[in-house]
Scaffold this active site. Structure first.
Site, PDB file in Angstrom:
ATOM      1  N   LEU A  54      30.262  28.583  32.116  1.00 27.62           N
ATOM      2  CA  LEU A  54      30.909  28.496  33.419  1.00 27.62           C
ATOM      3  C   LEU A  54      31.476  29.880  33.714  1.00 27.62           C
ATOM      4  O   LEU A  54      32.028  30.533  32.823  1.00 27.62           O
ATOM      5  CB  LEU A  54      32.051  27.463  33.399  1.00 27.62           C
ATOM      6  CG  LEU A  54      31.657  25.986  33.259  1.00 27.62           C
ATOM      7  CD1 LEU A  54      32.905  25.112  33.231  1.00 27.62           C
ATOM      8  CD2 LEU A  54      30.738  25.556  34.396  1.00 27.62           C
ATOM      9  N   ASP A  55      31.352  30.327  34.957  1.00 29.65           N
ATOM     10  CA  ASP A  55      31.881  31.636  35.318  1.00 29.65           C
ATOM     11  C   ASP A  55      33.371  31.720  34.998  1.00 29.65           C
ATOM     12  O   ASP A  55      34.064  30.696  34.924  1.00 29.65           O
ATOM     13  CB  ASP A  55      31.678  31.897  36.816  1.00 29.65           C
ATOM     14  CG  ASP A  55      30.210  31.942  37.202  1.00 29.65           C
ATOM     15  OD1 ASP A  55      29.369  32.122  36.302  1.00 29.65           O
ATOM     16  OD2 ASP A  55      29.917  31.786  38.401  1.00 29.65           O
ATOM     17  N   ARG A  56      33.881  32.935  34.869  1.00 34.58           N
ATOM     18  CA  ARG A  56      35.282  33.118  34.473  1.00 34.58           C
ATOM     19  C   ARG A  56      36.242  32.465  35.464  1.00 34.58           C
ATOM     20  O   ARG A  56      37.295  31.964  35.073  1.00 34.58           O
ATOM     21  CB  ARG A  56      35.595  34.616  34.335  1.00 34.58           C
ATOM     22  CG  ARG A  56      36.949  34.901  33.707  1.00 34.58           C
ATOM     23  CD  ARG A  56      36.999  36.305  33.142  1.00 34.58           C
ATOM     24  NE  ARG A  56      36.933  37.315  34.174  1.00 34.58           N
ATOM     25  CZ  ARG A  56      38.006  37.870  34.753  1.00 34.58           C
ATOM     26  NH1 ARG A  56      39.218  37.496  34.386  1.00 34.58           N
ATOM     27  NH2 ARG A  56      37.872  38.795  35.671  1.00 34.58           N
ATOM     28  N   THR A  73      35.531  29.794  37.274  1.00 30.65           N
ATOM     29  CA  THR A  73      35.148  28.394  37.476  1.00 30.65           C
ATOM     30  C   THR A  73      35.879  27.498  36.483  1.00 30.65           C
ATOM     31  O   THR A  73      36.063  27.852  35.327  1.00 30.65           O
ATOM     32  CB  THR A  73      33.627  28.216  37.302  1.00 30.65           C
ATOM     33  OG1 THR A  73      32.955  29.018  38.281  1.00 30.65           O
ATOM     34  CG2 THR A  73      33.216  26.765  37.490  1.00 30.65           C
ATOM     35  N   HIS A 103      25.234  32.494  37.834  1.00 28.93           N
ATOM     36  CA  HIS A 103      25.970  32.329  39.101  1.00 28.93           C
ATOM     37  C   HIS A 103      25.204  31.460  40.089  1.00 28.93           C
ATOM     38  O   HIS A 103      25.273  31.672  41.302  1.00 28.93           O
ATOM     39  CB  HIS A 103      26.258  33.682  39.742  1.00 28.93           C
ATOM     40  CG  HIS A 103      27.188  34.555  38.964  1.00 28.93           C
ATOM     41  ND1 HIS A 103      28.296  34.076  38.287  1.00 28.93           N
ATOM     42  CD2 HIS A 103      27.180  35.900  38.761  1.00 28.93           C
ATOM     43  CE1 HIS A 103      28.932  35.082  37.708  1.00 28.93           C
ATOM     44  NE2 HIS A 103      28.269  36.200  37.959  1.00 28.93           N
TER      45      HIS A 103
END
Length: 246
Positions: A109-111, A113, A197
């Site tokens: 998961l993105d930072r 998110t 992403h």
């Protein structure tokens, strides 16, 4: 035949310290194998047969472990990072701070998110969950800035091409609410892959911007809403069974 493993790796994997700490414990006679002090940590043992004690407490071997984390913003989905705290760091800071050292996040998961992240040491299960050919649903809640085109759901349902030419698999878009008409919308998006992403890039292709993103579920596993951001728990046997059935 039971697989053999080095004593220091066994204890490190079970979260009992670093290799150097374990060697020091052995030198001090704090480690017993089958009732006898063991000072050679390179010795190989059979985890399911040999009995290992550290400071008089038995160390039981578990081949696989599974955790659910409600990932907060600002933390990276990695086992180590030189700049930011990782999701593995979060587990080490929790009430079960002696967790085994071989856990890793299933996917990323993105930072910025939030939401559901599975951590395990079961590589086979991780592959099953992440492989696009298995079509495992990954459901996200997002707040999207800008007005989505009227045909946004149809475009995503057909599979779309991102701005850089990347093709993504069909996805299911559900509009939840329109906030401040013309400014931003709440949506639920279901995808079956996890390109870099991807969710953000899908909306960018529609000239919109994701301003908040949270993963709600992965396969049959839904985020436990009692977990606050940064909190985690072990998966139940039923949850593990459901994940294994993807």
């Amino acid at each position: 035949m039971e697989k053999m493993i080095r004593l220091d790796k066994f204890l490190a994997d079970m979260g009992k310290g670093s290799r150097s700490q374990i060697r020091e414990a052995a030198r001090k006679g704090r480690i017993l194998v089958n009732g006898e002090p063991e000072k050679k940590t390179e010795r190989k043992i059979a985890p399911g047969m040999d009995q290992v004690f550290l400071d008089g407490i038995p160390v039981w071997y578990k081949k696989y472990e599974y955790y659910m984390l409600n990932k907060p913003q600002g933390v990276v989905s990695a086992t180590e990072d030189n700049l930011h705290r990782t999701v593995v760091d979060l587990l080490g800071e929790g009430p079960d701070g002696d967790l085994r050292r071989d856990l890793f996040p299933v996917g990323r998961l993105d930072r910025d998110t939030e939401g559901l992240l599975i951590l395990t040491n079961d590589g086979e299960l991780a592959h099953k969950l992440l492989s696009p050919k298995n079509h495992v649903d990954k459901v996200y809640y997002a707040q999207v800035k800008g007005r989505l085109p009227a045909d946004a759901a149809a475009v995503m349902a057909e599979g779309m091409t991102l701005k850089d030419g990347t093709r993504v698999m069909p996805a299911r878009l559900e509009k939840i609410a329109l906030q401040n008409p013309g400014e931003w919308e709440e949506i639920r998006l279901t995808i079956h892959e996890g390109k870099f992403h991807q969710v953000k890039r899908m909306f960018e292709a529609l000239d919109c911007q994701v301003v908040y993103l949270k993963r709600l579920s992965m396969g049959a596993l839904c985020l436990d809403e009692t977990l606050k951001p940064g909190e985690y728990r072990r998966l139940t046997e039923e949850e593990i069974r459901l994940l294994g059935g993807v």
